[in-house]
Write a protein that holds these residues in place. Structure first.
Motif, PDB file in Angstrom:
ATOM      1  N   PHE A   1     -85.246 -16.992  84.128  1.00  0.00           N
ATOM      2  CA  PHE A   1     -84.931 -18.419  84.223  1.00  0.00           C
ATOM      3  C   PHE A   1     -83.931 -18.604  85.363  1.00  0.00           C
ATOM      4  O   PHE A   1     -82.724 -18.468  85.194  1.00  0.00           O
ATOM      5  N   ALA A   2     -84.441 -18.903  86.535  1.00  0.00           N
ATOM      6  CA  ALA A   2     -83.593 -19.093  87.717  1.00  0.00           C
ATOM      7  C   ALA A   2     -84.400 -19.834  88.767  1.00  0.00           C
ATOM      8  O   ALA A   2     -85.638 -19.801  88.765  1.00  0.00           O
ATOM      9  N   THR A   3     -83.698 -20.490  89.657  1.00  0.00           N
ATOM     10  CA  THR A   3     -84.362 -21.156  90.770  1.00  0.00           C
ATOM     11  C   THR A   3     -84.351 -20.231  91.983  1.00  0.00           C
ATOM     12  O   THR A   3     -83.531 -19.296  92.058  1.00  0.00           O
ATOM     13  N   PRO A   4     -85.232 -20.467  92.942  1.00  0.00           N
ATOM     14  CA  PRO A   4     -85.191 -19.663  94.172  1.00  0.00           C
ATOM     15  C   PRO A   4     -83.822 -19.705  94.851  1.00  0.00           C
ATOM     16  O   PRO A   4     -83.364 -18.701  95.408  1.00  0.00           O
ATOM     17  N   GLU A   5     -83.151 -20.849  94.773  1.00  0.00           N
ATOM     18  CA  GLU A   5     -81.826 -20.974  95.374  1.00  0.00           C
ATOM     19  C   GLU A   5     -80.814 -20.068  94.672  1.00  0.00           C
ATOM     20  O   GLU A   5     -79.949 -19.465  95.323  1.00  0.00           O
ATOM     21  N   ASP A   6     -80.930 -19.953  93.335  1.00  0.00           N
ATOM     22  CA  ASP A   6     -80.037 -19.055  92.590  1.00  0.00           C
ATOM     23  C   ASP A   6     -80.172 -17.623  93.096  1.00  0.00           C
ATOM     24  O   ASP A   6     -79.175 -16.919  93.318  1.00  0.00           O
TER      25      ASP A   6
ATOM     26  N   ALA B   1     -97.742 -22.382  86.418  1.00  0.00           N
ATOM     27  CA  ALA B   1     -97.899 -21.501  85.258  1.00  0.00           C
ATOM     28  C   ALA B   1     -96.649 -21.415  84.402  1.00  0.00           C
ATOM     29  O   ALA B   1     -96.726 -21.363  83.179  1.00  0.00           O
ATOM     30  N   PHE B   2     -95.459 -21.403  85.039  1.00  0.00           N
ATOM     31  CA  PHE B   2     -94.224 -21.141  84.309  1.00  0.00           C
ATOM     32  C   PHE B   2     -93.192 -22.252  84.387  1.00  0.00           C
ATOM     33  O   PHE B   2     -92.142 -22.162  83.754  1.00  0.00           O
ATOM     34  N   GLY B   3     -93.454 -23.286  85.188  1.00  0.00           N
ATOM     35  CA  GLY B   3     -92.480 -24.354  85.315  1.00  0.00           C
ATOM     36  C   GLY B   3     -91.594 -24.163  86.523  1.00  0.00           C
ATOM     37  O   GLY B   3     -91.627 -23.132  87.205  1.00  0.00           O
ATOM     38  N   PRO B   4     -90.731 -25.149  86.803  1.00  0.00           N
ATOM     39  CA  PRO B   4     -89.936 -25.130  88.035  1.00  0.00           C
ATOM     40  C   PRO B   4     -88.728 -24.199  87.997  1.00  0.00           C
ATOM     41  O   PRO B   4     -88.150 -23.922  89.033  1.00  0.00           O
ATOM     42  N   GLY B   5     -88.319 -23.723  86.841  1.00  0.00           N
ATOM     43  CA  GLY B   5     -87.086 -22.945  86.755  1.00  0.00           C
ATOM     44  C   GLY B   5     -87.296 -21.484  86.454  1.00  0.00           C
ATOM     45  O   GLY B   5     -86.444 -20.848  85.830  1.00  0.00           O
ATOM     46  N   VAL B   6     -88.405 -20.907  86.900  1.00  0.00           N
ATOM     47  CA  VAL B   6     -88.721 -19.502  86.606  1.00  0.00           C
ATOM     48  C   VAL B   6     -89.143 -18.792  87.891  1.00  0.00           C
ATOM     49  O   VAL B   6     -89.948 -19.328  88.664  1.00  0.00           O
ATOM     50  N   VAL B   7     -88.586 -17.598  88.120  1.00  0.00           N
ATOM     51  CA  VAL B   7     -88.986 -16.780  89.271  1.00  0.00           C
ATOM     52  C   VAL B   7     -89.293 -15.366  88.798  1.00  0.00           C
ATOM     53  O   VAL B   7     -88.839 -14.932  87.733  1.00  0.00           O
TER      54      VAL B   7
ATOM     55  N   ALA C   1     -87.885   3.274  99.482  1.00  0.00           N
ATOM     56  CA  ALA C   1     -88.025   2.214 100.484  1.00  0.00           C
ATOM     57  C   ALA C   1     -89.165   1.284 100.083  1.00  0.00           C
ATOM     58  O   ALA C   1     -90.170   1.706  99.517  1.00  0.00           O
ATOM     59  N   GLY C   2     -88.991  -0.010 100.378  1.00  0.00           N
ATOM     60  CA  GLY C   2     -90.036  -0.960 100.059  1.00  0.00           C
ATOM     61  C   GLY C   2     -89.549  -2.388 100.214  1.00  0.00           C
ATOM     62  O   GLY C   2     -88.479  -2.643 100.786  1.00  0.00           O
ATOM     63  N   TYR C   3     -90.332  -3.310  99.701  1.00  0.00           N
ATOM     64  CA  TYR C   3     -90.029  -4.735  99.813  1.00  0.00           C
ATOM     65  C   TYR C   3     -89.637  -5.303  98.447  1.00  0.00           C
ATOM     66  O   TYR C   3     -90.361  -5.115  97.458  1.00  0.00           O
ATOM     67  N   VAL C   4     -88.507  -5.979  98.393  1.00  0.00           N
ATOM     68  CA  VAL C   4     -88.134  -6.767  97.220  1.00  0.00           C
ATOM     69  C   VAL C   4     -88.622  -8.188  97.469  1.00  0.00           C
ATOM     70  O   VAL C   4     -88.343  -8.760  98.525  1.00  0.00           O
ATOM     71  N   TYR C   5     -89.366  -8.727  96.521  1.00  0.00           N
ATOM     72  CA  TYR C   5     -89.905 -10.075  96.719  1.00  0.00           C
ATOM     73  C   TYR C   5     -89.420 -11.015  95.618  1.00  0.00           C
ATOM     74  O   TYR C   5     -89.133 -10.598  94.493  1.00  0.00           O
ATOM     75  N   VAL C   6     -89.318 -12.285  95.967  1.00  0.00           N
ATOM     76  CA  VAL C   6     -88.964 -13.352  95.027  1.00  0.00           C
ATOM     77  C   VAL C   6     -90.089 -14.378  95.085  1.00  0.00           C
ATOM     78  O   VAL C   6     -90.346 -14.954  96.152  1.00  0.00           O
ATOM     79  N   ILE C   7     -90.773 -14.584  93.960  1.00  0.00           N
ATOM     80  CA  ILE C   7     -91.917 -15.485  93.934  1.00  0.00           C
ATOM     81  C   ILE C   7     -91.821 -16.391  92.714  1.00  0.00           C
ATOM     82  O   ILE C   7     -91.077 -16.105  91.769  1.00  0.00           O
TER      83      ILE C   7
END
Length: 394
Positions: free
Chosen positions: A354-359, A284-290, A273-279
């Motif tokens: 290499f992905a956007t938050p929307e992806d 630092a990494f550009g607009p297309g990296v999560v 059990a825990g939290y999955v996070y997307v940040i």
């Protein structure tokens, strides 16, 4: 046919060059690096040439050529490679002691004397071996996982150069000895890569254990806090009951606390059990990296704040924090979904894609249903405030 004296002179010159290279190795590496940086375009052209005389020495180009490192002699751990290298070097020393390192013509005569010929070939074989070993030792000292092929080409070239110089007397580096020293290069590269992997794994294991200890401490502290709160409300309930006052609010608080204790105990017992996070970190990494990660911390944003410490110029932006009873599986499924878009294909424990938050939102929504709280656009306040002051790019 070559003059034996000329062969001796040639070998001595070669040995001097090799020994000088060994003594000045670090200076040569720095000089070559500076030259390659100044002439990157010509170096890239040479790297694609089919001319066997050209050897690529730019490690960045070599690494791009070889891709993910593949072990030539798969062994269990770094210690196994260390022992294999020790055994191999014992074989190398034995080949030198038994005069099996250099192939020598048996019936070469000098001044019409076979005895003189044997003495000459004996002296030349020692000189050849010193020249060859000087290059082999240089290759071993400068070996890295990415430039193994380059080192083997250099060693092959040294053996061929020595064979040309010794052609008049049918002298050359023994194929068996050359194979031993080539295997030494492969084992050395394998050992260095395995040792690097083990150091990285040990570092990440220490980080995992530190994270687990923080989780345990947080859950234990929360359990203690809830028990104190529960004891307080029980005492209040007893006083109110004795005086005949309304106790419904207190009973509701006790139910809430009991639920919180049960949830806390569940978190402590269920390690999945825990939290999955997307940040993301656009500065630092550009607009297309999560980064898609997992934390079991009681307050998941504490983990995000730690990741945005001194190692990166800006704090991370949080796009989603989703609690799951099986966060481990959910994280693995997301990593698999974006596996082809990894930044680091050599170390799969690095969780950047290499992905956007929307992806990620679209994939996450398919797996867990509707997401009530998800931020597609990064706030990146410090980044936008700072970008104005950056020097103009060339």
């Amino acid at each position: 046919m070559n003059d034996p004296q000329a062969v001796i002179v040639g070998l001595r010159k070669m040995l001097v060059v090799k020994e000088r290279e060994s003594a000045d190795l670090q200076d040569r590496v720095q000089e070559l690096t500076a030259q390659l940086q100044a002439h990157r375009a010509p170096a890239a052209v040479r790297a694609t040439s089919n001319d066997p005389r050209l050897i690529t020495v730019d490690d960045a180009l070599v690494l791009q050529e070889v891709g993910i490192y593949e072990y030539h002699h798969p062994l269990e751990n770094a210690e196994s490679y260390k022992q294999a290298l020790a055994d191999l070097r014992a074989d190398v020393r034995q080949a030198v002691k038994t005069s099996e390192a250099i192939v020598v013509a048996k019936k070469f005569s000098f001044n019409n004397s076979l005895a003189e010929g044997r003495r000459l070939t004996s002296d030349l074989s020692k000189l050849m071996l010193r020249a060859y070993n000087a290059e082999a030792d240089n290759c071993v000292r400068t070996i890295r996982a990415g430039n193994l092929d380059t080192a083997k080409q250099r060693l092959d070239k040294a053996a061929k150069d020595i064979e040309k110089l010794g052609a008049a007397m049918q002298m050359s580096v023994s194929p068996g000895y050359h194979a031993l020293r080539t295997k030494e290069l492969e084992l050395t590269a394998d050992y260095m890569m395995k040792a690097q992997e083990e150091r990285e794994a040990a570092r990440e294991e220490r980080e995992r254990l530190r994270e687990e200890r923080k989780v345990e401490q947080e859950l234990a502290a929360e359990r203690e806090r809830l028990e104190k709160e529960q004891a307080h409300y029980r005492a209040v309930l007893q006083r109110l009951s004795t005086s005949g006052q309304d106790t419904r609010d207190i009973e509701e608080q006790l139910v809430r606390i009991a639920d919180a204790i049960a949830q806390n105990d569940f978190r402590a017992a269920n390690i999945r059990a825990g939290y999955v996070y997307v940040i993301s970190n656009i500065g630092a990494f550009g607009p297309g990296v999560v980064k898609i990660g997992l934390t079991r911390r009681l307050e998941p944003l504490d983990r995000v704040r730690e990741l945005g410490g001194a190692s990166v110029p800006f704090p991370f932006d949080v796009h989603a924090v989703y609690f799951s009873d099986d966060a481990v599986t959910l994280e693995n499924e997301l990593h698999k979904e974006f596996g082809a878009r990894r930044l680091n294909h050599a170390n799969l424990r690095r969780e950047f894609f290499f992905a956007t938050p929307e992806d990620v939102r679209q994939v996450l929504a398919k797996k867990v249903g509707n997401l009530l709280d998800y931020n597609d656009s990064p706030e990146a306040t410090q980044y936008f405030q700072s970008k104005h002051y950056w020097p103009a790019s060339g």
